[in-house]
Design an enzyme around this catalytic site. Structure first.
Site, PDB file in Angstrom:
ATOM      1  N   GLY A 222      43.237  34.111  50.042  1.00 58.91           N
ATOM      2  CA  GLY A 222      41.997  34.727  49.981  1.00 58.91           C
ATOM      3  C   GLY A 222      41.327  33.944  48.747  1.00 58.91           C
ATOM      4  O   GLY A 222      41.902  33.447  48.202  1.00 58.91           O
ATOM      5  N   PRO A 223      39.839  34.383  48.711  1.00 59.05           N
ATOM      6  CA  PRO A 223      39.245  33.616  47.849  1.00 59.05           C
ATOM      7  C   PRO A 223      39.532  34.184  46.253  1.00 59.05           C
ATOM      8  O   PRO A 223      40.181  34.931  46.179  1.00 59.05           O
ATOM      9  CB  PRO A 223      37.618  34.147  48.002  1.00 59.05           C
ATOM     10  N   THR A 226      40.140  38.021  44.043  1.00 59.26           N
ATOM     11  CA  THR A 226      40.216  39.073  44.962  1.00 59.26           C
ATOM     12  C   THR A 226      41.348  40.020  44.558  1.00 59.26           C
ATOM     13  O   THR A 226      41.770  40.975  45.312  1.00 59.26           O
ATOM     14  CB  THR A 226      40.159  38.442  46.454  1.00 59.26           C
ATOM     15  N   GLY A 227      42.220  39.722  43.806  1.00 58.79           N
ATOM     16  CA  GLY A 227      43.258  40.368  43.249  1.00 58.79           C
ATOM     17  C   GLY A 227      44.825  39.721  43.888  1.00 58.79           C
ATOM     18  O   GLY A 227      45.430  40.787  43.815  1.00 58.79           O
ATOM     19  N   LYS A 228      44.956  38.670  44.244  1.00 60.99           N
ATOM     20  CA  LYS A 228      45.934  38.200  44.700  1.00 60.99           C
ATOM     21  C   LYS A 228      47.220  38.086  43.542  1.00 60.99           C
ATOM     22  O   LYS A 228      48.315  38.546  43.468  1.00 60.99           O
ATOM     23  CB  LYS A 228      46.068  36.559  44.928  1.00 60.99           C
ATOM     24  N   HIS A 443       4.463  31.132  43.229  1.00 63.68           N
ATOM     25  CA  HIS A 443       5.530  30.652  43.727  1.00 63.68           C
ATOM     26  C   HIS A 443       6.527  32.003  44.216  1.00 63.68           C
ATOM     27  O   HIS A 443       6.773  32.195  45.262  1.00 63.68           O
ATOM     28  CB  HIS A 443       6.444  29.773  43.003  1.00 63.68           C
ATOM     29  N   GLU A 444       6.725  32.696  43.191  1.00 64.21           N
ATOM     30  CA  GLU A 444       7.473  33.973  43.433  1.00 64.21           C
ATOM     31  C   GLU A 444       7.055  34.898  44.365  1.00 64.21           C
ATOM     32  O   GLU A 444       7.732  35.540  45.263  1.00 64.21           O
ATOM     33  CB  GLU A 444       8.063  34.533  42.184  1.00 64.21           C
ATOM     34  N   ASP A 521      15.070  25.639  46.989  1.00 64.62           N
ATOM     35  CA  ASP A 521      14.672  26.325  48.228  1.00 64.62           C
ATOM     36  C   ASP A 521      14.661  25.559  49.319  1.00 64.62           C
ATOM     37  O   ASP A 521      15.228  25.861  50.375  1.00 64.62           O
ATOM     38  CB  ASP A 521      13.175  26.985  48.127  1.00 64.62           C
TER      39      ASP A 521
HETATM   40  P1  ADP Z   1      43.089  36.120  42.139  1.00 66.33           P
HETATM   41  O1  ADP Z   1      44.542  35.900  41.781  1.00 66.33           O
HETATM   42  O2  ADP Z   1      43.264  36.313  43.620  1.00 66.33           O
HETATM   43  O3  ADP Z   1      42.175  35.028  41.738  1.00 66.33           O
HETATM   44  P2  ADP Z   1      43.445  38.162  40.167  1.00 66.33           P
HETATM   45  O4  ADP Z   1      44.595  38.981  40.726  1.00 66.33           O
HETATM   46  O5  ADP Z   1      43.633  37.206  39.090  1.00 66.33           O
HETATM   47  O6  ADP Z   1      42.697  37.299  41.419  1.00 66.33           O
HETATM   48  O7  ADP Z   1      42.070  39.154  39.778  1.00 66.33           O
HETATM   49  C1  ADP Z   1      41.223  39.073  38.528  1.00 66.33           C
HETATM   50  C2  ADP Z   1      41.216  40.294  37.961  1.00 66.33           C
HETATM   51  O8  ADP Z   1      40.175  40.963  38.594  1.00 66.33           O
HETATM   52  C3  ADP Z   1      42.329  41.184  38.006  1.00 66.33           C
HETATM   53  O9  ADP Z   1      43.319  41.321  36.663  1.00 66.33           O
HETATM   54  C4  ADP Z   1      41.546  42.758  37.940  1.00 66.33           C
HETATM   55  O10 ADP Z   1      41.216  43.316  36.724  1.00 66.33           O
HETATM   56  C5  ADP Z   1      40.302  42.468  38.810  1.00 66.33           C
HETATM   57  N1  ADP Z   1      40.333  42.537  40.343  1.00 66.33           N
HETATM   58  C6  ADP Z   1      40.696  41.641  41.212  1.00 66.33           C
HETATM   59  N2  ADP Z   1      40.848  42.369  42.441  1.00 66.33           N
HETATM   60  C7  ADP Z   1      41.038  43.533  42.296  1.00 66.33           C
HETATM   61  C8  ADP Z   1      41.153  44.725  43.226  1.00 66.33           C
HETATM   62  N3  ADP Z   1      41.572  44.328  44.450  1.00 66.33           N
HETATM   63  N4  ADP Z   1      41.343  45.857  42.477  1.00 66.33           N
HETATM   64  C9  ADP Z   1      41.295  46.136  41.142  1.00 66.33           C
HETATM   65  N5  ADP Z   1      41.239  44.935  40.484  1.00 66.33           N
HETATM   66  C10 ADP Z   1      40.777  43.710  40.906  1.00 66.33           C
HETATM   67 ZN    ZN Z   2      11.815  29.333  45.218  1.00 70.33          ZN
END
Ligand code: ADP
Ligand code: ZN
Ligand code: MG
Length: 639
Positions: A222-223, A226-228, A443-444, A521
């Protein structure tokens, strides 16, 4: 690179030492005989002098025998010239140890009219001077040696390169992560999949007793943000086992074999501590397809990867060690890593949808003071694309802002400011009224006008001429939440919206006056239009994929960039892209020309207020022209 620097410094040491020493030798007459200009050898001057005590020195002064005093070393030594009446008033040089630079002494010397001189500490005597000169380089060398020594003996510190493979493993171990599944939100499916891993770690007997092989490796895909990492820690926390972690990029070292030995050490420690969990972050740094890239790849990386594979094969599935690896590029991983018995399970950890964002916000707002009328649903709704890390950051930024504004609790205003800051960077100083501000405003307003008048465009959230990040002005749109599919009409609307800024400059100020401000743009427009033609089959070239597979040679699996597209087709693609953009631009220009009066008015308001929100913008505009209603899918948030 720290290590490399230190290594070079250490290589330079012997050389440096030789240079410094020989320089000292050649420059000091005290250490070597040196031919003078007339060819005779100048011998070092012997300044041997007799000594006397401080008391005697005072007596000498009182007796009027002292003619001059040279004080050295901050007042601790002196060389006194005194006459000896017994020896025809011959002048003697006598050394005296002083108790320090006492003002009484100085006053006394002044009163007696004795000439004295206080010398800076360095030049006490020729011998001491040389020592002083040598001292600095010696200290420098000593310092460097110490530095190298110390960092080598520091576990986990830099300087490992010096040990040529006999490294202490550079991994972190947490006996108790303290993270639970409840701390990870918005990734329900991943949690479900990983629940099983917790059971493997907690009660392996249940599986081994019926002859099941416990899986060894799980790959989290995952990106970033995202909480890996958090999930891996939560698994260890739930199972109550130690958490070993290291990052793939730390495997890859300057010297062949260091990474491999690090892997060995890690597994050795893990086996001693089992059951436990090993977390390898950024595994793509070591686990890239072997043999890819120019020049046969990276020996060190391949050895490290081989060692990792060997170690994974080397322990039994039920030894109580589970390895979790994380990556955002599963496509570049070596297929050997994914074979059964290795990382044969993959768990996707995606950016959260609106419900996921809401639950993440709930987790992270637990320890924050929110104002009563601030709804987390609302925040979740306006943060599409935010990852867990972004949301955690958002709440933190808002809290900091609240404290800075000396408020009691976080309100929508701080959340808004934090969202804007995370998306577009820091707010700058507004420009003073003038031609450029006017141009930026047009522009905006151009973007916002098209965004409002084109039916399939996302509605305008606000327009501002306050600079932020790189942008001199900004138009914010509120996207339909978590849209999975984007229609041709929507893409076209986005292209027109993006061209709105340039079209306004063009119509109002004339062709010669358009600015570089539209550069971003135009880049966006080009990429959208090209993708419509080559990727989504939205031009009259038909629904064919015409994407050149152009991955970077070093990173991808393919050795070479494949290009399946003939020159003729690629010319056609360019033509279609150009047509599409040109038509969109014509349409956009027309809309701007037709609404010139409304624009003038809106620009006046914008220059005065600096920010107009979407509702006000629409209201003013609706006095001049009819505005299409936009269909929105507002997601329901009831669990
Ligand atoms: P990754 O390893 O995917 O890059 P991290 O686990 O290091 O991401 O996430 C960094 C921080 O972002 C975590 O310490 C937490 O505070 C927050 N975070 C990211 N994803 C979640 C989630 N699904 N739920 C709660 N907190 C999250
Ligand atoms: Zn513009
Ligand atoms: Mg991480």
């Amino acid at each position: 690179m720290n290590q490399r620097w230190r290594l070079i410094a250490l290589w330079l040491l012997p050389v440096g030492m030789v240079i410094i020493l020989s320089w000292q030798v050649f420059n000091s007459p005290g250490l070597s005989g040196k031919p003078s200009s007339d060819g005779t050898i100048v011998q070092p001057v012997n300044t041997a002098v007799s000594r006397m005590s401080y008391g005697r020195f005072l007596d000498y002064i009182n007796a009027g025998r002292v003619t001059s005093v040279d004080i050295y070393d901050g007042g601790r030594n002196a060389v006194v010239e005194a006459v000896d009446p017994d020896l025809d008033n011959r002048v003697q040089k006598i050394r005296v140890d002083l108790p320090g630079l006492a003002p009484e002494l100085v006053n006394k010397l002044k009163d007696e009219g004795i000439s004295f001189d206080i010398h800076p500490p360095k030049t006490t005597s020729p011998g001491l001077g040389i020592l002083g000169n040598l001292l600095f380089p010696l200290l420098l060398i000593g310092g460097l040696v110490l530095l190298a020594r110390r960092s080598n003996s520091m576990p986990g510190g830099p300087g490992q390169a010096m040990q040529f493979g006999k490294t202490k493993a550079r991994f972190a171990m947490e006996a108790e992560t303290g993270v639970k599944f409840d701390d990870v939100a918005g990734v329900a499916e991943a949690k479900q999949d990983l629940q099983e891993v917790v059971t493997f770690l907690k009660t392996p007997e249940r599986f081994t007793s019926v002859g099941a092989q416990i899986p060894k490796g799980v790959l989290l895909v995952g990106p970033p943000g995202t909480g890996k990492t958090l999930l891996a820690k939560a698994i260890a926390g739930e199972a109550g086992v130690p958490f070993f972690s290291l990052s793939g990029s730390e495997f890859v070292e300057m010297f062949v074999g260091v990474g491999a030995s690090r892997v060995r050490d890690l597994f050795k420690r893990a086996k001693e501590t089992s059951p436990c969990l090993i977390f390898i972050d950024e595994i793509d740094a070591v686990g890239r397809q072997r043999g890819a890239g120019i020049g046969g790849g990276n020996d060190e990386r391949e050895q490290t990867l081989n060692q990792l594979l060997t170690e994974m094969d080397g322990f039994e599935g039920n030894s109580g060690i589970i390895i979790i690896a994380a990556t955002n590029r599963p496509d570049v991983l070596d297929s050997a890593l994914m074979r059964p018995g290795r990382f044969d399970r993959q768990v996707m950890v995606d950016a959260p949808d609106i419900k996921g964002r809401l639950s993440i916000l709930k987790v992270h707002s637990k320890n924050k003071k929110l104002s009563n009328n601030l709804s987390l649903e609302n925040i979740a709704r306006r943060t599409p694309g935010f990852t867990g890390a972004d949301l955690a950051n958002l709440l933190n930024e808002a809290a900091i802002l609240t404290a800075r504004r000396r408020k009691e609790s976080i309100t929508l205003s701080e959340i808004d400011a934090a969202v804007d800051r995370i998306i577009a960077g820091m707010e700058g100083q507004p420009l003073t009224d003038g031609r450029s501000k006017r141009l930026i405003a047009y522009h905006e307003v151009g973007h916002a006008l098209i965004g409002t008048l084109v039916k399939d465009h996302d509605p305008v959230q606000k327009v501002t001429v306050i600079p932020r990040g790189q942008a001199k002005g900004l138009t914010w749109f509120s996207p339909d939440d978590d849209q999975m599919l984007v229609s041709r009409a929507q893409l076209k609307a986005r292209i027109m919206g993006a061209l709105g800024g340039r079209a306004a400059e063009d119509v109002i100020f004339g062709r010669e006056e358009v600015t570089t401000g539209a550069g971003g743009d135009i880049q966006q427009v080009a990429s959208m239009a090209r993708q419509m033609v080559t990727k989504f089959g939205m031009s009259d070239l038909g629904p064919v994929s015409l994407e050149g597979d152009s991955q970077e040679v070093f990173l991808g699996r393919d050795l070479m960039t494949r290009n399946d597209i003939s020159d003729a087709i690629s010319r056609q693609i360019d033509e279609k892209v150009r047509d599409m953009v040109k038509n969109c631009y014509e349409e956009t220009r027309e809309l701007v020309e037709k609404n010139r009066e409304a624009m003038d008015n809106l620009v006046e308001i914008l220059i005065e207020k600096e920010t107009i929100d979407g509702d006000e913008f629409t209201e003013v505009l609706s006095k001049y022209t009819s505005i299409p209603t936009k269909e929105r899918t507002i997601p329901l948030l009831n669990d």
